[in-house]
Design an enzyme around this catalytic site. Structure first.
Site, PDB file in Angstrom:
ATOM      1  N   CYS A  20       0.561  -0.887  -0.357  1.00  0.00           N
ATOM      2  CA  CYS A  20      -0.088  -0.246  -0.049  1.00  0.00           C
ATOM      3  C   CYS A  20       0.861   1.115  -0.338  1.00  0.00           C
ATOM      4  O   CYS A  20       2.389   1.115  -0.308  1.00  0.00           O
ATOM      5  CB  CYS A  20      -0.692   0.078   1.431  1.00  0.00           C
ATOM      6  SG  CYS A  20      -0.532  -0.211   3.020  1.00  0.00           S
ATOM      7  N   ARG A  26      -3.361  -0.628   5.638  1.00  0.00           N
ATOM      8  CA  ARG A  26      -4.223  -1.942   4.794  1.00  0.00           C
ATOM      9  C   ARG A  26      -2.924  -3.256   4.229  1.00  0.00           C
ATOM     10  O   ARG A  26      -3.419  -4.513   4.241  1.00  0.00           O
ATOM     11  CB  ARG A  26      -4.090  -0.922   3.270  1.00  0.00           C
ATOM     12  CG  ARG A  26      -5.677  -0.565   3.732  1.00  0.00           C
ATOM     13  CD  ARG A  26      -6.109   0.362   2.420  1.00  0.00           C
ATOM     14  NE  ARG A  26      -4.234   1.689   1.641  1.00  0.00           N
ATOM     15  CZ  ARG A  26      -4.510   2.280   0.967  1.00  0.00           C
ATOM     16  NH1 ARG A  26      -4.662   2.009  -0.358  1.00  0.00           N
ATOM     17  NH2 ARG A  26      -3.347   3.206   0.627  1.00  0.00           N
ATOM     18  N   ASP A 140      -8.272   4.044   1.140  1.00  0.00           N
ATOM     19  CA  ASP A 140      -7.763   4.209   2.164  1.00  0.00           C
ATOM     20  C   ASP A 140      -7.994   4.876   3.731  1.00  0.00           C
ATOM     21  O   ASP A 140      -8.914   5.742   3.764  1.00  0.00           O
ATOM     22  CB  ASP A 140      -6.330   5.438   1.420  1.00  0.00           C
ATOM     23  CG  ASP A 140      -5.376   5.685   2.761  1.00  0.00           C
ATOM     24  OD1 ASP A 140      -5.602   5.548   3.801  1.00  0.00           O
ATOM     25  OD2 ASP A 140      -4.486   6.321   1.943  1.00  0.00           O
TER      26      ASP A 140
END
Ligand code: 4NP
Length: 175
Positions: A20, A26, A140
């Site tokens: 990420c 994440r 996000d």
């Protein structure tokens, strides 16, 4: 995409890298979740699982406290430390899973040849709730509230489970 990682005469070893932007929300969640599912399936010996960020903004940091808290409610411990994605990761991993399309583009910019490129895939290609030909981003959660982190964890659990099922099927892993 075929997920057959068998190599003639070699023990099965599947090397997965989740990527990420910051490598604190994440991708550490995906790394810890996949590790958890693989352990539960007693397939640890077949897998090597890691995560990285396209940026070095949080290098050396633990996963985000909210990500860790939510993962723990699912029995998942996030133990990674943030590190930046490097060119040599193309050799070290069989499959590089980008959490969103921006991460995907950043990784592809670093690819040196078609073989490097062929290892990169958008993570939600494996989300059973996504069209695999038009996969969405893992949103996000960094600047949002608790709900965003919870949504990310849910997306990641179902996508990792499906990824593991697909690998087991294509690589013919029975136990
Ligand atoms: P991640 O989330 O890419 O899922 O780790 C982010 C973490 C930090 C920042 C952005 C996204 N940041 O801007 O520092």
């Amino acid at each position: 995409m075929q997920l057959d990682f068998r190599r003639p005469g070699q023990p099965l070893q599947i090397r997965l890298l989740f990527v990420c932007l910051g490598n604190i929300c994440r991708s550490p969640t995906a790394e810890g979740t996949m590790q958890h599912l693989v352990q539960r399936a007693k397939l640890d010996r077949c897998f090597q699982i890691d995560s990285a960020g396209t940026s070095a903004w949080h290098a050396g940091e633990k996963a985000n406290a909210t990500s860790r808290k939510i993962a723990r409610t699912h029995g998942i411990e996030l133990q990674s430390r943030s590190r930046q994605f490097q060119t040599r990761d193309f050799q070290s991993f069989d499959l590089i899973l980008a959490m969103d399309s921006s991460n995907y583009q950043e990784i592809l910019k670093m690819a040196r040849n078609p073989q490097d490129e062929s290892r990169v895939v958008l993570f939600r290609t494996f989300d059973p709730e996504c069209d695999p030909f038009h996969p969405e981003d893992v949103p996000d959660p960094y600047y949002g509230g608790l709900d965003g982190f919870q949504t990310v964890q849910e997306i990641i659990i179902r996508s990792c489970q499906n990824l593991l099922d697909r690998i087991r099927q294509d690589s013919q892993i029975s136990t």
